[in-house]
Design a protein around this motif. Structure first.
Motif, PDB file in Angstrom:
ATOM      1  N   ARG A  37      59.852  34.489  27.115  1.00 26.27           N
ATOM      2  CA  ARG A  37      60.395  35.703  27.695  1.00 26.27           C
ATOM      3  C   ARG A  37      60.295  36.841  26.677  1.00 26.27           C
ATOM      4  N   ILE A  38      60.066  38.047  27.159  1.00 26.66           N
ATOM      5  CA  ILE A  38      59.999  39.212  26.295  1.00 26.66           C
ATOM      6  C   ILE A  38      61.337  39.941  26.335  1.00 26.66           C
ATOM      7  N   PHE A  39      61.955  40.102  25.169  1.00 23.63           N
ATOM      8  CA  PHE A  39      63.263  40.765  25.062  1.00 23.63           C
ATOM      9  C   PHE A  39      63.126  42.142  24.422  1.00 23.63           C
ATOM     10  N   THR A  40      63.976  43.056  24.856  1.00 23.60           N
ATOM     11  CA  THR A  40      64.187  44.293  24.111  1.00 23.60           C
ATOM     12  C   THR A  40      65.407  44.056  23.216  1.00 23.60           C
ATOM     13  N   VAL A  41      65.595  44.948  22.264  1.00 30.71           N
ATOM     14  CA  VAL A  41      66.753  44.835  21.370  1.00 30.71           C
ATOM     15  C   VAL A  41      68.048  44.879  22.176  1.00 30.71           C
ATOM     16  N   GLU A  42      68.085  45.740  23.190  1.00 31.08           N
ATOM     17  CA  GLU A  42      69.293  45.889  24.013  1.00 31.08           C
ATOM     18  C   GLU A  42      69.571  44.613  24.805  1.00 31.08           C
TER      19      GLU A  42
END
Length: 242
Positions: A37-42
């Motif tokens: 999965r690709i996460f953003t910092v938020e």
């Protein structure tokens, strides 16, 4: 048309499969098999252990892991909660768990320290569930490694080579024995040879600092450059109090 008993075999196999499926249903695929999965910092910050309904994730070098099984350590109030919900790669070797110390930047770290961070990442791959990637310093929006990640891994590899070189060099010259007691202080000695302080040959490249170790040398080796007699210790003394 005459019935053949062999025609019933496929039907029997199918019926048996159905019965076995009812008794032993297939287990869901393990989470390791899921696409990263690709996460953003938020997004990653939501999994910091503060919400008991959510798992606990942490990032290191842009790789994200589910550390929920270590909830007592990574959950709210746990000793490692500062790692949860973020990528604080630098803190794994700096020991600074507050403010600017909780960053993913490895700027100015030595090759040995960078190798240590990579070793920590390998530990999480072995010990916890890999979930995905964090967009930012180490991976782009599509999950591709950045030049920064490649440079970090190259520096870690160089650190590993230097450590091996140092290990091999020091194996040729054994370390001194040492002990410390509150009453007598520190003491070094050699069972075979004479104690000398000597600079570690690749330490500057590894850590950016100069350090020395105590090694045992034979009498015919004592004249070589770079060997330092301990202060207050005789030239041919086999034991020195520090």
């Amino acid at each position: 048309m005459r019935w053949s008993p062999f025609l019933g075999i496929p039907f029997g196999v199918a019926l048996l499969s159905l019965i076995l499926f009812k008794i032993f249903p297939l287990k869901p695929l393990h989470r390791h098999s899921h696409s990263p999965r690709i996460f953003t910092v938020e997004e990653l910050s939501l999994y910091n252990g503060s919400d008991p309904q959510l798992p606990i994730f942490l990032g290191i070098l842009g790789s994200v892991f589910d550390v929920s099984k270590g909830k007592s350590h990574y959950g709210a109030g746990g000793g490692y909660n500062h790692f949860a919900g973020r990528d604080a790669s630098r803190a794994f070797v700096s020991g600074n768990f507050t403010g600017d110390g909780l960053t993913d930047s490895l700027r100015d770290l030595s090759s040995a320290q960078v190798k240590s961070v990579v070793d920590w990442r390998d530990f999480y791959f072995r010990s916890y569930i890999y979930i995905g990637k964090l967009v930012g310093r180490y991976y782009d929006n599509e999950g591709n490694p950045t030049k920064y990640l490649k440079s970090v891994e190259a520096k870690a590899a160089r650190g590993a080579q230097l450590l091996e070189k140092q290990k091999n060099a020091e194996a040729k010259m054994p370390n001194c024995n040492s002990r410390w007691s509150q009453d007598e202080g520190s003491e070094v000695w050699c069972d075979d040879g004479y104690p000398r302080l000597v600079q570690r040959p690749v330490e500057i490249a590894l850590t950016g600092k100069i350090s020395k170790r105590c090694a045992c040398y034979q009498e015919h080796e004592l004249g070589q450059a770079g060997l330092e007699v301990y202060e207050g210790c005789g030239y041919l003394a086999k034991k020195c109090r520090l």
